[in-house]
Design a protein around this motif. Structure first.
Motif, PDB file in Angstrom:
ATOM      1  N   GLN A   7      -8.526  -0.945   1.054  1.00 36.76           N
ATOM      2  CA  GLN A   7      -7.277  -1.375   1.676  1.00 36.76           C
ATOM      3  C   GLN A   7      -6.159  -0.747   0.854  1.00 36.76           C
ATOM      4  N   LEU A  59      -2.061  -0.613  -0.204  1.00 32.96           N
ATOM      5  CA  LEU A  59      -0.784  -1.313  -0.252  1.00 32.96           C
ATOM      6  C   LEU A  59       0.298  -0.258  -0.446  1.00 32.96           C
ATOM      7  N   ILE A  60       1.135  -0.089   0.539  1.00 30.63           N
ATOM      8  CA  ILE A  60       2.114   0.987   0.524  1.00 30.63           C
ATOM      9  C   ILE A  60       3.515   0.415   0.364  1.00 30.63           C
ATOM     10  N   CYS A  61       4.174   0.783  -0.713  1.00 30.64           N
ATOM     11  CA  CYS A  61       5.525   0.269  -0.928  1.00 30.64           C
ATOM     12  C   CYS A  61       6.532   1.074  -0.107  1.00 30.64           C
ATOM     13  N   ALA A  97      -1.118   1.501  -3.788  1.00 25.78           N
ATOM     14  CA  ALA A  97      -2.246   0.982  -4.553  1.00 25.78           C
ATOM     15  C   ALA A  97      -3.458   0.902  -3.648  1.00 25.78           C
ATOM     16  N   MET A 136      -6.979  -0.831  -2.972  1.00 26.36           N
ATOM     17  CA  MET A 136      -7.652  -2.102  -3.265  1.00 26.36           C
ATOM     18  C   MET A 136      -9.027  -2.023  -2.626  1.00 26.36           C
ATOM     19  N   GLU A 139      -3.894  -0.942   6.057  1.00 28.18           N
ATOM     20  CA  GLU A 139      -2.743  -0.500   5.268  1.00 28.18           C
ATOM     21  C   GLU A 139      -1.656  -1.550   5.358  1.00 28.18           C
ATOM     22  N   LEU A 140      -1.277  -2.084   4.214  1.00 28.83           N
ATOM     23  CA  LEU A 140      -0.210  -3.072   4.195  1.00 28.83           C
ATOM     24  C   LEU A 140       1.093  -2.397   3.804  1.00 28.83           C
ATOM     25  N   CYS A 190       6.311  -3.396  -3.384  1.00 28.30           N
ATOM     26  CA  CYS A 190       5.492  -3.634  -4.563  1.00 28.30           C
ATOM     27  C   CYS A 190       6.218  -4.600  -5.516  1.00 28.30           C
TER      28      CYS A 190
END
Lengths: 152, 152
Positions: free
Chosen positions: A98, A100-102, A109, A111, A137-138, A142
């Motif tokens: 998974q 995590l896109i800022c 990141a 995960m 993708e979230l 961050c």
DNA sequence: ATAGTAATGTTATAATATTACGTTTTGGCA
DNA sequence: TGCCAAAACGTAATATTATAACATTACTAT
């Protein structure tokens, strides 16, 4: 990624490719290195620019072919929601990650939550759907960027 | 979607927009109808073609603006992994959906598993990540297409 | 009525990705 | 070794997806 880790991952990539009987050619290696060196995801055309450092006249297929290979081998990932690519930092096992896109700073990141991956797969199965490739993708902010915003 | 359901969803969309004080103009309505009528996701340029039915010379911005509006209002969703759009069948509450995309027939199912949505959000939170928009898309094969393959 | 905002029209162009076809390199094997 | 087939790469063109920039029109609230 720092040089030491980069070297480690590159060696891992090389040995994986050898085991699998596939060729990590110099172009593919170059693309993977650019991805791993970068703090942030790179677009195909970012990579194309970088490739000018190691090739006289790189064209889009040069990059897209290398990317196809790296994606197939699990050495890189595509972030669908921003059409950009990242190197995989632990390519030694198949995995459903998974991301995590800022949205503020662009950092990403990776995960690997096996529970989530399993839940998704099972939710599909419940209606007869056979998952081949999950895209998770979230988009958000961050920790650093959230802190910066709070202080305003 | 059949005509009866289409009408129901369109009426829901209209009343939602009225409540929110935003305008579901004829172009936006047309785009939403095309999305809802279609069995499959449509690309922006598919929609552009369809818009010729209701407009003399539609241009890309015509469609992208309508899509932006519909996405903002939760009346449609973008499938990032195939750059295509679907109408939302239950737009009456904000929701974090998951999409099951059949790589064979192209059909898409929208799922709303609150446990999964929550797990994802929490996994982000655990490392200080604030999720704004989750993208969850499972590429694979639907029940029908899996059955067809098995019979080969 | 009219000013301010939202929506749309229009042209051009940017960004991402693929097709098609020819050439070179590589690795296996007679 | 020398030849073959497959894989990789070179190159030009083009397809697909999306946005920028600026002019015009339509709606809404006073």
């Amino acid at each position: 990624m720092n040089k030491k880790d980069l070297k480690k991952v590159m060696q891992l990539a090389e040995s994986l490719c050898e085991q699998r009987g596939v060729r990590l050619t110099s172009q593919r290696k170059a693309v993977l290195e650019f991805l791993l060196e970068s703090e942030k995801p790179l677009s195909a055309y970012d990579l194309l620019d970088q490739m000018r450092e190691v090739l006289k006249n790189p064209a889009p297929p040069t990059v897209y072919r290398a990317l196809d290979f790296l994606l197939e081998q699990g050495l890189a990932h595509k972030l669908e929601s921003i059409s950009a690519y990242v190197g995989c930092v632990h390519p030694d096992h198949p995995h459903a990650s998974q991301f995590l896109i800022c949205a503020d700073c662009g950092e990403v990141a990776e995960m690997e939550d096996k529970m989530i991956a399993k839940s998704l797969e099972n939710a599909g199965k419940a209606i007869g759907f056979n998952t081949i490739h999950p895209v998770v993708e979230l988009m958000g902010t961050c920790a650093d960027c959230s802190a910066k915003k709070d202080s305003n």
